[in-house]
Design a protein around this motif. Structure first.
Motif, PDB file in Angstrom:
ATOM      1  N   GLN A   4      -0.903  42.998   3.584  1.00  0.00           N
ATOM      2  CA  GLN A   4      -0.837  42.184   4.293  1.00  0.00           C
ATOM      3  C   GLN A   4       1.006  42.307   4.043  1.00  0.00           C
ATOM      4  N   PRO A   5       1.890  42.150   4.574  1.00  0.00           N
ATOM      5  CA  PRO A   5       3.414  42.631   4.814  1.00  0.00           C
ATOM      6  C   PRO A   5       3.803  41.452   4.067  1.00  0.00           C
ATOM      7  N   THR A   6       4.784  41.798   3.415  1.00  0.00           N
ATOM      8  CA  THR A   6       6.063  40.818   2.415  1.00  0.00           C
ATOM      9  C   THR A   6       6.161  39.885   3.854  1.00  0.00           C
ATOM     10  N   GLN A   7       6.830  38.781   3.870  1.00  0.00           N
ATOM     11  CA  GLN A   7       8.080  38.089   4.624  1.00  0.00           C
ATOM     12  C   GLN A   7       9.148  37.674   4.057  1.00  0.00           C
ATOM     13  N   ARG A   8      10.412  37.607   4.930  1.00  0.00           N
ATOM     14  CA  ARG A   8      11.435  37.237   4.273  1.00  0.00           C
ATOM     15  C   ARG A   8      12.238  36.724   4.888  1.00  0.00           C
ATOM     16  N   ARG A   9      13.307  35.290   4.433  1.00  0.00           N
ATOM     17  CA  ARG A   9      13.705  35.035   5.479  1.00  0.00           C
ATOM     18  C   ARG A   9      15.489  35.709   5.636  1.00  0.00           C
ATOM     19  N   THR A  10      15.380  34.894   6.646  1.00  0.00           N
ATOM     20  CA  THR A  10      16.958  35.335   6.620  1.00  0.00           C
ATOM     21  C   THR A  10      17.240  34.697   7.631  1.00  0.00           C
ATOM     22  N   HIS A  11      18.880  34.839   8.953  1.00  0.00           N
ATOM     23  CA  HIS A  11      19.521  34.620   9.877  1.00  0.00           C
ATOM     24  C   HIS A  11      19.025  34.920  10.534  1.00  0.00           C
ATOM     25  N   PHE A  12      19.212  34.524  12.118  1.00  0.00           N
ATOM     26  CA  PHE A  12      19.547  34.184  13.179  1.00  0.00           C
ATOM     27  C   PHE A  12      20.083  36.333  13.344  1.00  0.00           C
ATOM     28  N   SER A  13      21.087  35.972  12.417  1.00  0.00           N
ATOM     29  CA  SER A  13      22.442  37.346  13.076  1.00  0.00           C
ATOM     30  C   SER A  13      21.799  38.486  12.464  1.00  0.00           C
ATOM     31  N   GLU A  14      20.743  38.117  11.316  1.00  0.00           N
ATOM     32  CA  GLU A  14      20.595  40.037  10.778  1.00  0.00           C
ATOM     33  C   GLU A  14      19.541  40.155  11.196  1.00  0.00           C
ATOM     34  N   VAL A  15      19.236  39.382  12.203  1.00  0.00           N
ATOM     35  CA  VAL A  15      17.359  40.674  13.210  1.00  0.00           C
ATOM     36  C   VAL A  15      18.364  41.277  14.282  1.00  0.00           C
ATOM     37  N   GLU A  16      17.714  42.805  14.006  1.00  0.00           N
ATOM     38  CA  GLU A  16      18.282  43.732  14.647  1.00  0.00           C
ATOM     39  C   GLU A  16      17.530  43.110  16.315  1.00  0.00           C
ATOM     40  N   VAL A  17      18.343  43.544  17.370  1.00  0.00           N
ATOM     41  CA  VAL A  17      17.644  43.260  18.793  1.00  0.00           C
ATOM     42  C   VAL A  17      16.238  43.794  18.975  1.00  0.00           C
ATOM     43  N   GLY A  18      15.650  43.459  19.984  1.00  0.00           N
ATOM     44  CA  GLY A  18      14.277  44.283  20.090  1.00  0.00           C
ATOM     45  C   GLY A  18      13.482  44.012  18.734  1.00  0.00           C
ATOM     46  N   GLN A  19      13.829  43.272  17.516  1.00  0.00           N
ATOM     47  CA  GLN A  19      13.061  43.509  16.332  1.00  0.00           C
ATOM     48  C   GLN A  19      11.981  41.673  16.810  1.00  0.00           C
ATOM     49  N   ARG A  20      10.930  41.314  15.735  1.00  0.00           N
ATOM     50  CA  ARG A  20      10.100  40.413  16.818  1.00  0.00           C
ATOM     51  C   ARG A  20      10.219  39.752  14.997  1.00  0.00           C
ATOM     52  N   PHE A  21      10.160  38.329  14.763  1.00  0.00           N
ATOM     53  CA  PHE A  21      10.468  37.789  14.008  1.00  0.00           C
ATOM     54  C   PHE A  21      10.220  36.032  14.363  1.00  0.00           C
ATOM     55  N   PHE A  22       9.884  35.662  13.371  1.00  0.00           N
ATOM     56  CA  PHE A  22       9.091  34.096  13.045  1.00  0.00           C
ATOM     57  C   PHE A  22      10.021  33.311  13.108  1.00  0.00           C
ATOM     58  N   ASP A  23       9.660  31.906  14.368  1.00  0.00           N
ATOM     59  CA  ASP A  23      11.285  30.916  13.688  1.00  0.00           C
ATOM     60  C   ASP A  23      10.054  29.971  13.574  1.00  0.00           C
ATOM     61  N   LEU A  24      10.693  29.680  11.882  1.00  0.00           N
ATOM     62  CA  LEU A  24      10.370  28.277  11.256  1.00  0.00           C
ATOM     63  C   LEU A  24       9.958  26.872  11.642  1.00  0.00           C
ATOM     64  N   ILE A  25      11.010  26.715  12.841  1.00  0.00           N
ATOM     65  CA  ILE A  25      10.474  25.264  13.726  1.00  0.00           C
ATOM     66  C   ILE A  25       9.880  25.001  14.768  1.00  0.00           C
ATOM     67  N   SER A  26       9.106  25.875  15.096  1.00  0.00           N
ATOM     68  CA  SER A  26       8.405  26.437  16.496  1.00  0.00           C
ATOM     69  C   SER A  26       7.369  27.040  16.318  1.00  0.00           C
ATOM     70  N   ALA A  27       7.479  27.908  14.646  1.00  0.00           N
ATOM     71  CA  ALA A  27       6.085  27.940  14.240  1.00  0.00           C
ATOM     72  C   ALA A  27       5.758  28.987  15.436  1.00  0.00           C
ATOM     73  N   GLU A  28       6.315  30.243  15.955  1.00  0.00           N
ATOM     74  CA  GLU A  28       5.924  31.259  16.670  1.00  0.00           C
ATOM     75  C   GLU A  28       6.845  32.229  17.009  1.00  0.00           C
TER      76      GLU A  28
END
Length: 64
Positions: A4-28
């Motif tokens: 299983q992939p490991t998961q890491r918390r980060t800030h939105f500003s650190e996510v690359e354009v085009g990268q998929r991420f999980f939003d903790l508030i909407s759970a999507e």
């Protein structure tokens, strides 16, 4: 053996354009479109309608 992939918390500003991420508030999952927006790709998301994010919003990314 299941890997299983490991998961890491980060800030939105650190996510690359085009990268998929999980939003903790909407759970999507979202895909980042620009410095301040992303589109939801799970749940009720259509993959087209952009949502705004703040640079310091905490999100989760999967790492292989």
């Amino acid at each position: 053996m299941s890997s299983q992939p490991t998961q890491r918390r980060t800030h939105f500003s650190e996510v690359e354009v085009g990268q998929r991420f999980f939003d903790l508030i909407s759970a999507e999952y979202f895909v980042k479109q620009s410095a301040d927006s992303a589109v939801m790709v799970t749940g009720i998301g259509d993959g087209v309608t952009a949502d705004e994010f703040e640079p310091d919003d905490v999100v989760r990314i999967d790492e292989a």
